[in-house]
Design a protein around this motif. Structure first.
Motif, PDB file in Angstrom:
ATOM      1  N   TRP A 139       8.544  -5.038  10.666  1.00 16.06           N
ATOM      2  CA  TRP A 139       7.946  -4.914   9.343  1.00 16.06           C
ATOM      3  C   TRP A 139       8.838  -4.094   8.404  1.00 16.06           C
ATOM      4  O   TRP A 139       8.870  -4.344   7.194  1.00 16.06           O
ATOM      5  N   LYS A 193      11.333  -6.542   7.047  1.00 18.89           N
ATOM      6  CA  LYS A 193      10.703  -7.517   6.136  1.00 18.89           C
ATOM      7  C   LYS A 193      10.341  -6.851   4.811  1.00 18.89           C
ATOM      8  O   LYS A 193      10.609  -7.382   3.732  1.00 18.89           O
ATOM      9  N   ASP A 244       2.357  -6.390   3.054  1.00 19.49           N
ATOM     10  CA  ASP A 244       2.501  -6.095   4.491  1.00 19.49           C
ATOM     11  C   ASP A 244       1.578  -6.952   5.349  1.00 19.49           C
ATOM     12  O   ASP A 244       1.888  -7.244   6.502  1.00 19.49           O
ATOM     13  N   VAL A 264       3.240  -9.890   7.051  1.00 14.11           N
ATOM     14  CA  VAL A 264       4.252  -9.752   8.112  1.00 14.11           C
ATOM     15  C   VAL A 264       3.583 -10.071   9.444  1.00 14.11           C
ATOM     16  O   VAL A 264       2.643  -9.369   9.846  1.00 14.11           O
TER      17      VAL A 264
END
Lengths: 446, 508
Positions: free
Chosen positions: A60, A63, A51, A54
């Motif tokens: 997010w 993604k 994370d 991102v």
């Protein structure tokens, strides 16, 4: 050419003092090692979903969901925070459901989970509540092996690396050589050895289940099957005794409801169990939050934490409590007394037994603080209490906010440990060697 | 590996540049292939980690246990191991090892020579650091068997590392006593040219010597006083102060240098440089390595002190490609974050190539100049004049030796072929009558014997002529007589120099 394996890095964001630098470093190193083994140039292709990668402003969910649906495996960084994060539970659930062979056997053990790699980030004591090793780890995760197998090469370095990881967690292995190199090799080998996982479609955090709070019983028995629901191994019950200068026993003088810990110990009538994710508990929420903060503070300073119930409602019990506190102090085990606002001495709502509480507070037979958390009442005016009741200066008013409370608890524990060390008398034992002291200017002849 | 050295860097007063010197010394030792551990024992004012900021995952040490945490663990073990009478025995060696590992992290920098630096910080920084330090009772620790624990720690560290460098607390504190009396074999003592610093250091060194000679093992301790923050102004007063300091510390020079104090002090002074007063930058990055006039740089002075302390005149700070140097300097700058390059692996081919060459030079120098670690023909061909302009004196020297070696190899190869042919023809000529007879008699075995003999003779002739030419030709530094003989003997059969392989582990 076969696609190289990829991994989803599932972790709880740490939002206290720790910005997670070792976590990031571990992710980088794992990806680099995997790329080396797979012959991939990371400039051309990434192998990990994280994370932190991102960019701000991007979606997010989209993604990360792509990674959840397509990555070969999930590397789950286990910390007590992880088990309380719904998104972490969702990430785990996606991968469990992607396992085509997910099932339970007739004994109720979860089977068919191959592409989830739980990774212990913290030392053993971080996952323990009282005497129960691993008792903070949710049942669903306790069913999956989280320690790399020693491959019986009789490689001493490899064995040492695995032992260190098991005992200390990966955080204390990052950049500690030669163990770190060995562990990276082992985890990468495990990732590369996993079978291919079918992708999942339409994955989203909005719709995914939370594995820690999911009704797995219904999931596996909904078809009316006679297969037993998954039951995790019970936490290892090896009794862990408090250790000198390395454990803290906190006695809670409270009348709030709590779930008792079923393990018997010599230093308390009853231990207080901490509530676990996905497991219903009778513990008062304010008390539960305090228990968690006490544990977090203790673990942060390297202590093993025990929560013990105390109810010195009558003088006899007060005397027992003092005796226990005294014994623990003499054994150099840190102790602390938490007094629930409802049983504070000298309040207008005096109850029977507050004299007994005062007796414990005033006793000089034990070393440790008396902690006064506000819980669901107003903050305590310690100064007024001490002055009006002429109490010893061992009272500590705890803040209400969790982060501040943890910081105050840490200070208190460290201070207590220092007092205990100074109190360790040698009783005439000759010093094997005394502390060498330099002589400064003018003292050369001394 | 022979047992390592434990060396404490000490100063009576703060601000002498002690930590900077230690960090630079560690760097130069690791660059020369050594396994180094640095320990920040200045618990009350930790700062050694600042010098290694770009190479630490946790440059502020908020997430990293350190020395004080280790000592609390040692103490807990000592108390736990006590018998019923509270007479304690020290922690088991495995506990000590494990506890030290908890506090140790490797710096994130690859030295091509195989060296590395492990780091033990003062302790986990943050809210309770001050309490952890100030609530620790060192006297009580000793009474609980702390000396035995430290002894076990020393034994382990000496086996594990070749150099253990301790950054001591200043003054006459309890921890400075441990750092200078209990732990080391060598104390490098820093002072500035003022009375309090000089007298303080002199008194402390006397105290250390006295304590050590009176202790049970009576082990010898070596001293290396170093004058720092020398400013080249007020020359007359500077010379007076120098004289005063040198006289006060004359007794503490290494024995073999006492008759040559001037030579000692020429190497053991560090000039004050304003550029180093801001960010805590290692000289390897702060100074252009091998720059002209290098004698006047921090880097050169650090090299000189390291050479004298270790006795190794060949110690050099490694040169760096500009890209690496710039990248690290940026991380030192105020406001920069330490490296957390999530997957950043972009590198220019040219940078890689130069990096490899510099790495090869380090290996060549630290392995005592084996000719096979000189530059290969291909590497020399790929070097451009632009590349060479950026070389410092180490690389320039290395380049010269590499060219010499390539010329030597080429000449021996050409000579081998030519002299063999000439020798063979000559041998055949000398055997001509016998050969004619053998041919007339139709004896193939005899012909074969003549040819083989001629070949052997030609080879020996070739070897002799190659040997003579090689002896008079310019040879690269470090080429030994035996190696020269082998070159002459094997000629074109001799394996050449190969390109540098960064994945190959350096052979020590």
């Amino acid at each position: 050419m076969a696609e190289p394996p990829t991994f989803f890095f599932s972790h709880a964001r740490q939002d206290r003092e720790t910005p997670g630098r070792y976590l990031r470093s571990f992710f980088d190193d794992l990806e680099i090692k995997l790329a080396q083994w797979s012959g991939i140039n990371l400039a051309d292709q990434r192998l990990g979903t994280f994370d932190a990668r991102v960019p701000q402003g991007e979606n997010w969910d989209e993604k990360l969901s792509r990674g959840l649906g397509n990555d070969s495996c999930l590397v789950a960084i286990l910390t007590p925070l992880y088990f309380n994060r719904p998104n972490c539970g969702k990430e785990l659930a996606v991968f469990l459901f992607r396992s085509p062979g997910l099932a339970v056997d007739t004994q109720g053990a979860l089977t068919g989970v191959r592409n989830v790699i739980p990774l212990r980030w913290l030392p053993e004591n971080a996952y323990a509540a009282n005497t129960g090793r691993d008792s903070l780890i949710p049942p669903i995760l306790r069913l999956i092996e989280d320690t790399p197998a020693d491959d019986e090469r009789e490689d001493e370095e490899r064995t040492k690396a695995i032992e260190r990881y098991r005992k200390k967690g990966m955080e204390k292995c990052v950049k500690v050589e030669p163990h770190y190199g060995e562990l990276l090799d082992l985890f990468v080998a495990r990732i590369r050895g996993l079978a291919e996982l079918p992708p999942a479609v339409n994955v989203s955090f909005a719709t995914a289940h939370d594995a820690f709070n999911y009704d797995w019983v219904s999931h596996f028995t909904s078809a009316g099957a006679t297969i037993a629901p998954p039951t995790a191994h019970a936490p290892t019950d090896a009794p862990v005794a408090p250790r000198p200068l390395a454990s803290v026993v906190v006695f809670y003088v409270t009348r709030r409801t709590f779930t008792p810990d079923t393990n018997a110990v010599y230093f308390a009538d009853q231990l207080i169990a901490e509530p676990l994710p996905g497991v219903p508990a009778a513990t008062d929420p304010a008390l539960a939050a305090l228990l968690a903060d006490v544990r977090e503070a203790g673990v942060a300073e390297g202590f093993t934490v025990f929560h013990a119930a105390a109810d010195p409602a009558v003088p006899a019990r007060a005397e027992t409590l003092i005796a226990r506190l005294s014994y623990l102090s003499e054994s150099f085990v840190l102790t602390a007394l938490v007094i629930d606002p409802s049983v504070w001495p000298g309040t207008s709502a005096l109850e029977t037994g507050t004299d007994a509480v005062e007796q414990v507070i005033r006793s000089s037979r034990w070393t440790g603080p008396v902690l006064l958390p506000p819980l669901d009442t107003n903050a305590v005016d310690v100064g007024r209490l001490v002055k009006t009741l002429d109490l010893p200066p061992r009272l500590v008013a705890l803040p209400r906010a969790s982060e501040e409370r943890v910081a105050a608890l840490r200070q208190s524990f460290v201070d207590t440990r220092g007092r205990l060390l100074r109190a360790t008398g040698t009783d005439g034992v000759p010093a094997t060697e005394s502390l060498p002291l330099l002589r400064g200017v003018g003292a050369e002849g001394a | 590996m022979e047992d390592g050295h434990i060396t404490t860097f000490y100063s009576y007063k703060g601000g002498t540049g002690r930590s900077m010197a230690l960090a630079n010394f560690a760097w130069i030792m690791a660059a020369s292939g050594k396994h180094v551990l640095v320990i920040d024992w200045d618990l009350e004012a930790p700062g050694l980690h600042r010098y290694f900021r770009p190479f630490l995952v946790d440059p502020d040490l908020f997430e990293t246990d350190g020395l004080i945490d280790a000592f609390w663990s040692f103490t807990a073990s000592a108390v736990a191991n006590a018998d019923g009478r509270k007479r304690v025995r020290s922690g088991e060696i495995s506990d000590v090892v494990e506890t030290l590992e908890d506090a140790t992290r490797r710096l994130d920098w690859k030295f091509p020579t195989g060296g590395y630096i492990d780091f033990i910080g003062a302790g986990r920084q943050g809210g309770t650091y001050s309490e952890r330090v100030n609530s620790f009772d060192w006297k009580r620790f000793y009474e609980l068997g702390g000396a035995d624990v430290l002894s076990a720690a020393k034994t382990h560290l000496r086996k594990r590392y070749q150099w253990v460098l301790i950054d001591s607390r200043t003054g006459v504190s309890d921890t400075s006593g441990i750092c200078t009396i209990q732990m080391p074999e060598t104390v490098v003592a820093f002072f500035t040219l003022n009375r309090q610093s000089v007298e303080g250091v002199a008194a402390v060194l006397r105290s250390i010597r006295s304590f050590r000679s009176a202790s049970v093992d009576g082990s010898k301790i070596n001293f290396f006083p170093v004058a720092t923050r020398i400013e080249n102004a007020e020359q007359a007063r500077l010379e007076v102060a120098r004289g005063y300091a040198r006289a006060a510390l004359a007794d503490f020079l290494p024995a073999k240098m006492r008759s040559r104090p001037r030579e000692y002090w020429d190497k053991m002074e560090i000039t004050y440089r304003p550029a180093y007063a801001f960010e805590e930058v290692l000289a390897a990055f702060g100074d252009a390595t091998g720059a002209a006039g290098a004698a006047d740089t921090m880097l050169a002075q650090v090299e000189a002190t390291a050479q004298l302390i270790t006795g190794d005149e060949d110690l050099r700070m490694p040169e760096l490609v500009d890209a690496d140097r710039s990248e690290v300097l940026a991380k030192y700058a105020f406001g920069a974050l330490a490296a957390s390059a999530v997957g950043e692996v972009q590198m220019a081919d040219d940078t890689d190539f130069l990096r490899n060459l510099l790495a090869k030079e380090q290996l060549w120098r630290t392995s005592k100049f084996p000719w096979r670690l000189l530059l290969s023909r291909r590497e020399l061909d790929l070097l451009t004049p632009e590349d060479q302009k950026g070389f410092g004196r180490n690389m320039a020297f290395y380049l010269i030796q590499s060219e010499r070696m390539q010329r030597l190899l080429r000449s021996t190869q050409i000579l081998a072929a030519v002299m063999f042919v000439v020798g063979f023809i000559t041998m055949l000529f000398l055997y001509s009558n016998t050969l004619k007879y053998a041919l007339a008699e139709g004896s193939p075995i005899m012909v074969l014997i003549i040819i083989v003999n001629s070949a052997i003779g030609a080879w020996m002739f070739s070897v002799l002529s190659r040997g003579i030419v090689a002896a008079i030709q310019d040879k690269p530094y470090g080429l030994r007589l035996l190696q020269l003989f082998n070159l002459s003997l094997y000629g074109p059969l001799q394996l050449g120099i190969s390109d540098y392989d960064p994945d190959k582990k350096p052979v020590r």
